[in-house]
Design an enzyme around this catalytic site. Structure first.
Site, PDB file in Angstrom:
ATOM      1  N   GLY A 129       0.837  -1.211   0.000  1.00  0.00           N
ATOM      2  CA  GLY A 129       0.000   0.000   0.000  1.00  0.00           C
ATOM      3  C   GLY A 129       0.861   1.246   0.000  1.00  0.00           C
ATOM      4  N   LYS A 200       2.270 -10.459  -4.217  1.00  0.00           N
ATOM      5  CA  LYS A 200       3.186  -9.450  -3.703  1.00  0.00           C
ATOM      6  C   LYS A 200       4.605  -9.992  -3.542  1.00  0.00           C
ATOM      7  CE  LYS A 200      -0.473  -6.820  -1.437  1.00  0.00           C
ATOM      8  NZ  LYS A 200      -1.309  -6.769  -0.216  1.00  0.00           N
TER       9      LYS A 200
END
Lengths: 403, 403
Positions: A129, A200
């Site tokens: 993020g 990720k």
């Protein structure tokens, strides 16, 4: 004035549009020139927004507008995001995306197109993020050989595990709570089955080791099977269960990559990363361990990371910078059977002799609040194939890897 | 081939020289062109080193060599480092330094010269050793308004405090141990009196808020007065004492900046930063809290950060990038008397009424292992002038700020 376009006006896309308006002055100062949104692609109408005139339903309005130099993709998923991003790059527009599935699956191809055409393709928001991780990894660790990257990469499951650990909540109750608070989606499988963390770790490993690691090369286990009893056993041996994405470079140049719940020692800094936070540890030869920690998701942090990438692309129009890796190949990651692991294993009570017959002397885990009708122990470190072969002979209730 | 020179062959300088040799191939790959050390300035001779022919005792050999494009300064201190660095920039050489005193004192002037001449002046290694913090702060937070930076910025004192907290060691014993292990110098004042942390918070705050904060504008307290009893009182109210450097932007645009031992809540992530590690927390409007954590000092991590800056400068020769702030001004930081603080205060026993007379009803801290011959309590939040005025009426044994 530099014009950009945004593909998709969902949570992240609308956050980007708002931030570009709200912080227009500091953004212009940082970028060296004013930056404005010219088009926003969405299938919906937003007539009440102050910037409602920017919306279009035709991707071609953006693709064919030579005035648009940078395109932000926040649609998510592969289809149509992959097609749109590729066509934007081929039309000589730099791209910023927050789409981890896109980068984890097609990053090598899109980076190669960007490099060929002297464009930028940046995706800081796709991992962690708002935590700055990809650019520090790429730049500041330039002088390091990186050995390992490991992290708590998914905020939703970390929130659930924190509740299970701190309050003894069951998986189902923790999931219901996460959904109620808006952390988990109605279909939570991307989070709880580990796919999000897998994408990720693929992006992080591809960048750190310079070669694309694809999601299907990563052994991925989620947290659906975890129970409060597993959590108690972990605690009894001074450990905490976290969903970890991990990639290690081996001496033969191949990777060991895995996403799974793992038992971390309580004094490992990742063990302290709780609730919806993410933590990412980078281990390098000169630098030692560095940990990046922060809020891993959410509209504002993610939009802020996207806008930072936009500013960077404005500063480097037609001057490619940063971030590149080669295409991957079959066999780049070792088969999971060849990985070396130790596991915390629970078996039905009364099988002490069976355990000893298989593993020799092991220390059985004792503790006040542990169930009386079963045994638990930690195996020696063995390769997973051998380990699972031995465990097949036992009535295993559950087994979890030690980090 | 790009040639660089190194000023000073001490711990960091020799680390840079070694890393440039050892990792020549990956460095060339990252930089896009081979990079070699051409001169090393030192007053000493190093005849047995494999690169002994690179040494010179004349700074002018470097200054006047037009083939040297980048100079690395690792001498430390202000004199002659300031003069050398300034002259290198004026001679159109980009500079990389690890010298926090230099940057904290003269960063604004040197950055201005670099900008004027289209050069780079980078100093990632001056804060947090090998932890990438300045560039992420500058770039990835571009879209954020930063409100606060706080950190454990000095590894030596953090090691000492960890020993005092975990084993009840005295300040003197912890210092002796730190010296024995090579973490503290024979004259430890830069560390234990807070000057090192002060320089680092100056650099961080200058970059984050865009205007130079000078060391003499930061109220600075060290850890010499701390005792194991203070540590116990902190623990009794669920807190941990750490030496914190902190800078907050106020609504009026001025800064509150301080270096002092502070009592952190145990669940604050900085409270978990132990031993020689550093942790730096950045708080921004969109990003929330982000923490950077790692080994804050040491030859290899610091040299690795310097080399990463060198690579970055090679990639941006004659194209100024990154890092800038305006000169500061008197009155930019508020006087320390105007800061708002709550304190944990210890007074001699029997003065309960005196305390109540001054502060009204307060909760006195009780606990098993606390001394019986004194009282301790936490004050309300007051400005420091008022607080110290009130405390002047009491027989204060010690007082420590809450974070």
């Amino acid at each position: 004035m530099i014009y950009i376009a945004i593909l998709g006006h969902g949570v992240v896309g609308s956050g980007v549009a708002e931030l570009m308006r709200k912080n227009a002055d500091p953004i212009a100062r940082k970028a060296g020139i004013p930056v404005a949104v010219k088009h926003i692609l969405d299938i919906r109408d937003f007539p009440s927004l102050p910037y409602s005139e920017l919306f279009t339903k035709r991707f071609e309005d953006i693709l064919e507008d030579g005035g648009v130099r940078i395109v932000v993709e926040t649609i998510g998923g592969l289809n149509p995001a992959y097609d749109f991003v590729k066509r934007c790059l081929l039309a000589d527009k730099s791209v910023v995306t927050s789409n981890k599935e896109l980068v984890a699956t097609h990053g090598d191809e899109l980076l190669a197109i960007a490099r060929e055409r002297n464009l930028n393709f940046l995706f800081e928001a796709s991992v962690g993020g708002g935590i700055p991780i990809l650019r520090p990894l790429d730049q500041c660790l330039a002088a390091n050989e990186v050995y390992e990257i490991a992290g708590i990469l998914n905020g939703t499951t970390n929130f659930m595990l924190t509740k299970m650990i701190e309050t003894g909540m069951s998986f189902d109750d923790a999931l219901a709570l996460a959904q109620q608070l808006g952390y988990a989606e109605r279909d939570p499988s991307a989070d709880v089955d580990g796919h999000d963390a897998c994408r990720k770790i693929c992006i992080l490993a591809s960048l750190a080791f310079g070669k694309h690691l694809y999601p299907n090369q990563v052994y991925t286990e989620g947290i659906r099977q975890l129970t409060p009893t597993d959590v108690k056993y972990a605690s009894a041996i001074g450990r905490v269960i976290k969903l970890i994405g991990r990639a290690c470079k081996r001496e033969d140049g191949r990777l060991y990559a895995v996403v799974a719940p793992m038992l971390l020692p309580k004094d490992n800094l990742l063990a302290e990363v709780n609730d919806v936070f993410n933590g990412i540890m980078v281990r390098g030869d000169a630098i030692g361990d560095v940990v990046f920690y922060g809020r891993g998701a959410g509209k504002e942090p993610t939009a802020s990371a996207v806008v930072a990438d936009v500013i960077d692309e404005v500063k480097h129009l037609s001057a490619r910078k940063y971030l590149f890796w080669e295409p991957g190949e079959e066999g780049y990651a070792i088969p999971h059977d060849d990985a070396e692991s130790a596991m915390l294993v629970r078996v039905a009570a009364g099988d002490k002799q069976a355990v000893t017959a298989v593993f020799g002397q092991v220390a059985f885990i004792a503790g006040d609040r542990l169930p009386g009708d079963e045994l638990a122990f930690v195996t020696p470190v063995l390769n997973e194939k051998e380990l699972n072969g031995k465990l097949a002979a036992l009535p295993v209730v559950s087994k979890w890897r030690l980090y």
